[in-house]
Scaffold this motif. Structure first.
Motif, PDB file in Angstrom:
ATOM      1  N   PRO A 109     -11.813  -0.319   6.853  1.00  0.00           N
ATOM      2  CA  PRO A 109     -10.769  -0.257   7.885  1.00  0.00           C
ATOM      3  C   PRO A 109     -10.231  -1.649   8.235  1.00  0.00           C
ATOM      4  N   ARG A 110     -11.069  -2.661   8.122  1.00  0.00           N
ATOM      5  CA  ARG A 110     -10.618  -4.032   8.403  1.00  0.00           C
ATOM      6  C   ARG A 110      -9.918  -4.645   7.181  1.00  0.00           C
ATOM      7  N   VAL A 111     -10.440  -4.312   5.995  1.00  0.00           N
ATOM      8  CA  VAL A 111      -9.874  -4.879   4.759  1.00  0.00           C
ATOM      9  C   VAL A 111      -8.433  -4.406   4.559  1.00  0.00           C
ATOM     10  N   PHE A 112      -8.189  -3.125   4.856  1.00  0.00           N
ATOM     11  CA  PHE A 112      -6.883  -2.545   4.556  1.00  0.00           C
ATOM     12  C   PHE A 112      -5.929  -2.573   5.758  1.00  0.00           C
ATOM     13  N   ALA A 113      -6.242  -3.393   6.751  1.00  0.00           N
ATOM     14  CA  ALA A 113      -5.441  -3.388   7.976  1.00  0.00           C
ATOM     15  C   ALA A 113      -4.279  -4.382   7.947  1.00  0.00           C
ATOM     16  N   SER A 114      -4.223  -5.230   6.925  1.00  0.00           N
ATOM     17  CA  SER A 114      -3.203  -6.290   6.925  1.00  0.00           C
ATOM     18  C   SER A 114      -1.801  -5.731   6.680  1.00  0.00           C
ATOM     19  N   GLU A 115      -0.831  -6.460   7.206  1.00  0.00           N
ATOM     20  CA  GLU A 115       0.562  -6.080   6.960  1.00  0.00           C
ATOM     21  C   GLU A 115       0.886  -6.298   5.485  1.00  0.00           C
ATOM     22  N   ARG A 116       1.601  -5.349   4.896  1.00  0.00           N
ATOM     23  CA  ARG A 116       1.910  -5.416   3.460  1.00  0.00           C
ATOM     24  C   ARG A 116       2.928  -6.522   3.154  1.00  0.00           C
ATOM     25  N   VAL A 117       2.726  -7.196   2.015  1.00  0.00           N
ATOM     26  CA  VAL A 117       3.641  -8.281   1.659  1.00  0.00           C
ATOM     27  C   VAL A 117       4.489  -7.947   0.426  1.00  0.00           C
ATOM     28  N   GLY A 118       4.334  -6.717  -0.071  1.00  0.00           N
ATOM     29  CA  GLY A 118       5.181  -6.283  -1.180  1.00  0.00           C
ATOM     30  C   GLY A 118       4.803  -6.876  -2.527  1.00  0.00           C
ATOM     31  N   ARG A 119       3.529  -7.208  -2.699  1.00  0.00           N
ATOM     32  CA  ARG A 119       3.071  -7.729  -3.994  1.00  0.00           C
ATOM     33  C   ARG A 119       1.967  -6.820  -4.529  1.00  0.00           C
ATOM     34  N   ARG A 120       1.921  -6.709  -5.848  1.00  0.00           N
ATOM     35  CA  ARG A 120       0.966  -5.773  -6.460  1.00  0.00           C
ATOM     36  C   ARG A 120       0.085  -6.457  -7.497  1.00  0.00           C
ATOM     37  N   LEU A 121      -1.170  -6.068  -7.458  1.00  0.00           N
ATOM     38  CA  LEU A 121      -2.152  -6.644  -8.385  1.00  0.00           C
ATOM     39  C   LEU A 121      -3.027  -5.534  -8.953  1.00  0.00           C
ATOM     40  N   VAL A 122      -3.237  -5.597 -10.273  1.00  0.00           N
ATOM     41  CA  VAL A 122      -4.212  -4.711 -10.916  1.00  0.00           C
ATOM     42  C   VAL A 122      -5.466  -5.534 -11.166  1.00  0.00           C
ATOM     43  N   ALA A 123      -6.611  -5.000 -10.753  1.00  0.00           N
ATOM     44  CA  ALA A 123      -7.887  -5.710 -10.900  1.00  0.00           C
ATOM     45  C   ALA A 123      -8.825  -4.863 -11.749  1.00  0.00           C
ATOM     46  N   THR A 124      -9.414  -5.479 -12.769  1.00  0.00           N
ATOM     47  CA  THR A 124     -10.255  -4.682 -13.668  1.00  0.00           C
ATOM     48  C   THR A 124     -11.370  -5.510 -14.301  1.00  0.00           C
ATOM     49  N   CYS A 125     -12.420  -4.800 -14.673  1.00  0.00           N
ATOM     50  CA  CYS A 125     -13.420  -5.374 -15.570  1.00  0.00           C
ATOM     51  C   CYS A 125     -13.078  -4.878 -16.977  1.00  0.00           C
ATOM     52  N   VAL A 126     -13.350  -5.697 -17.984  1.00  0.00           N
ATOM     53  CA  VAL A 126     -13.000  -5.286 -19.349  1.00  0.00           C
ATOM     54  C   VAL A 126     -13.940  -4.193 -19.840  1.00  0.00           C
ATOM     55  N   GLY A 127     -13.541  -3.557 -20.946  1.00  0.00           N
ATOM     56  CA  GLY A 127     -14.378  -2.545 -21.573  1.00  0.00           C
ATOM     57  C   GLY A 127     -15.748  -3.113 -21.901  1.00  0.00           C
ATOM     58  N   GLY A 128     -16.787  -2.379 -21.538  1.00  0.00           N
ATOM     59  CA  GLY A 128     -18.159  -2.826 -21.794  1.00  0.00           C
ATOM     60  C   GLY A 128     -18.795  -3.548 -20.624  1.00  0.00           C
ATOM     61  N   GLU A 129     -17.960  -4.006 -19.689  1.00  0.00           N
ATOM     62  CA  GLU A 129     -18.492  -4.786 -18.562  1.00  0.00           C
ATOM     63  C   GLU A 129     -18.868  -3.853 -17.408  1.00  0.00           C
ATOM     64  N   LEU A 130     -20.127  -3.913 -16.987  1.00  0.00           N
ATOM     65  CA  LEU A 130     -20.612  -3.002 -15.953  1.00  0.00           C
ATOM     66  C   LEU A 130     -20.768  -3.678 -14.591  1.00  0.00           C
ATOM     67  N   HIS A 131     -20.648  -4.995 -14.545  1.00  0.00           N
ATOM     68  CA  HIS A 131     -20.833  -5.727 -13.286  1.00  0.00           C
ATOM     69  C   HIS A 131     -19.500  -5.783 -12.551  1.00  0.00           C
ATOM     70  N   GLU A 132     -19.320  -4.879 -11.613  1.00  0.00           N
ATOM     71  CA  GLU A 132     -17.987  -4.715 -11.034  1.00  0.00           C
ATOM     72  C   GLU A 132     -17.832  -5.267  -9.627  1.00  0.00           C
ATOM     73  N   ILE A 133     -18.938  -5.630  -8.984  1.00  0.00           N
ATOM     74  CA  ILE A 133     -18.843  -5.941  -7.556  1.00  0.00           C
ATOM     75  C   ILE A 133     -17.990  -7.189  -7.300  1.00  0.00           C
ATOM     76  N   GLY A 134     -18.054  -8.156  -8.207  1.00  0.00           N
ATOM     77  CA  GLY A 134     -17.257  -9.378  -8.037  1.00  0.00           C
ATOM     78  C   GLY A 134     -15.774  -9.076  -8.060  1.00  0.00           C
ATOM     79  N   MET A 135     -15.354  -8.260  -9.015  1.00  0.00           N
ATOM     80  CA  MET A 135     -13.931  -7.929  -9.091  1.00  0.00           C
ATOM     81  C   MET A 135     -13.486  -7.075  -7.910  1.00  0.00           C
ATOM     82  N   ARG A 136     -14.395  -6.234  -7.438  1.00  0.00           N
ATOM     83  CA  ARG A 136     -14.069  -5.437  -6.244  1.00  0.00           C
ATOM     84  C   ARG A 136     -13.838  -6.372  -5.049  1.00  0.00           C
ATOM     85  N   MET A 137     -14.642  -7.415  -4.950  1.00  0.00           N
ATOM     86  CA  MET A 137     -14.447  -8.388  -3.869  1.00  0.00           C
ATOM     87  C   MET A 137     -13.087  -9.068  -3.997  1.00  0.00           C
TER      88      MET A 137
END
Lengths: 224, 141
Positions: free
Chosen positions: A83-111
């Motif tokens: 609820p705090r993370v998604f509370a900011s006013e939108r700035v109209g920019r978009r980002l796709v965030a991903t781990c590559v195929g085979g990569e299971l350590h996802e918490i860093g990219m989620r951050m």
């Protein structure tokens, strides 16, 4: 220089190692309610704890199960903060965030994705082990300006290269900026260039800073 | 301190050859490793299974790193292996023996042109683990 939240990080890690999710959650939620910025909790508590967990496992002081439980607790608490993370006013920019195929350590990219959300970006977090073509398809469908790619394991570097080559081969209305991060890139400061990325950041905070500067620059050049 | 210099990066064809032959190289490395006494001394209870997992992992790490060779990354992997793997019953001697078996497998399974580009990296790793100079694939085996 010590972290402002070093003591909290120690207590948090102790709770995780005691398999005490309730205490771990209470520690974080109380700190946030008392004014601790979510970004500080991410970098100085969660990230610190995750690094220590990795070292503890490497030295055989905890089991894989303990590490997985602790990581799951951290992800659970991160979702409590949304609820705090998604509370900011939108700035109209978009980002796709991903781990590559085979990569299971996802918490860093989620951050990283959450940091961009806190700055008002609309993020599309694709999680672990995402096939390269699916990433490209998502970039096209959402019209993202930026692709953030993460790997923790060095054997996935080849997959990072393959993904970036696939992105470069795709036709976009505006080619996305590609930023990479993760342990291999922190170890070798020149690696991001070798894999064909545009940018590199050592953590989520730096990622927001360098990407914002690059997008601002790109827009100013494109302006009539 | 100046970091040790890596061999020249393999070209795309050599790397593709190494990746395409993953199963053959891994199987040959297991076959070679299981005839090396040192390799069997620790995981002897299930040598083929244990060595097979290790060889598959080693091939995977090499295939990834060789796409953008980096001293820091390879050193980090070797340090990780020296710290973690003894807890899983795999000592440095076993790692060296395994890499020697992998080097022979690379020579057996790849074209000479590809093998000439890949095997120096395996030799480099053997040396960094303290396995001594290793100019050719035949030494030590």
């Amino acid at each position: 220089m010590g972290s402002t939240y070093a003591s909290l990080a120690n207590d948090y890690l102790a709770a995780l190692l005691n398999s005490d999710r309730a205490t771990a959650t209470r520690l974080v939620m109380t700190a946030v309610e008392q004014g601790a910025p979510v970004s500080k909790i991410y970098l100085e508590v969660f990230q610190t704890a995750q690094h220590r967990l990795g070292t503890l496992w490497e030295n055989n002081e905890i089991t894989v199960a303990q590490e997985h439980f602790a990581t799951a607790v951290t992800q659970f608490i991160m979702s409590q903060l949304y609820p705090r993370v998604f509370a900011s006013e939108r700035v109209g920019r978009r980002l796709v965030a991903t781990c590559v195929g085979g990569e299971l350590h996802e918490i860093g990219m989620r951050m990283v994705a959450d940091f961009f959300e806190m700055e008002g970006w609309d993020t599309y977090y694709l999680g672990a082990n995402t096939p390269a073509q699916s990433v490209v398809d998502t970039l096209v469908s959402v019209g993202a300006e930026v692709l953030a790619v993460s790997t923790s394991m060095p054997f996935n570097i080849a997959e990072v290269i393959r993904l970036i080559e696939l992105v470069r081969a795709q036709e976009f209305a505006r080619e996305p900026i590609v930023i990479v991060g993760g342990r291999p890139f922190n170890l070798d400061p020149d690696l991001w260039r070798s894999v064909g990325a545009d940018l590199f950041a050592k953590d989520a905070q730096e990622a927001v800073r360098v990407v914002t500067a690059a997008v601002d620059h790109s827009r100013s050049e494109a302006a009539p | 301190m100046t970091p040790p210099t890596l061999p020249p990066a393999p070209d795309r064809e050599a790397l593709a050859d190494f990746r395409a032959n993953a199963s053959r190289i891994t199987e040959a490395a297991v076959r070679n490793a299981t005839i090396v006494r040192d390799t069997l001394s620790e995981p002897g209870r299930d040598a083929v299974g244990v060595v097979g997992s290790g060889m598959a992992m080693t091939h995977s790490v090499l295939a990834g790193i060789l796409a953008a060779p980096s001293v820091q990354l390879i050193e980090d992997q070797l340090n990780w292996a020296k710290t973690r793997l003894p807890h899983d019953g795999v000592g440095v001697g076993t790692m060296i023996a395994g890499l020697r078996a992998m080097r022979v497998a690379v020579e057996e399974c790849l074209t000479a042109t590809s093998a000439r580009q890949i095997s120096p990296f395996v030799s480099w790793m053997i040396e960094r683990l303290g396995g001594g100079p290793s100019a050719g694939v035949a030494d030590g085996e």
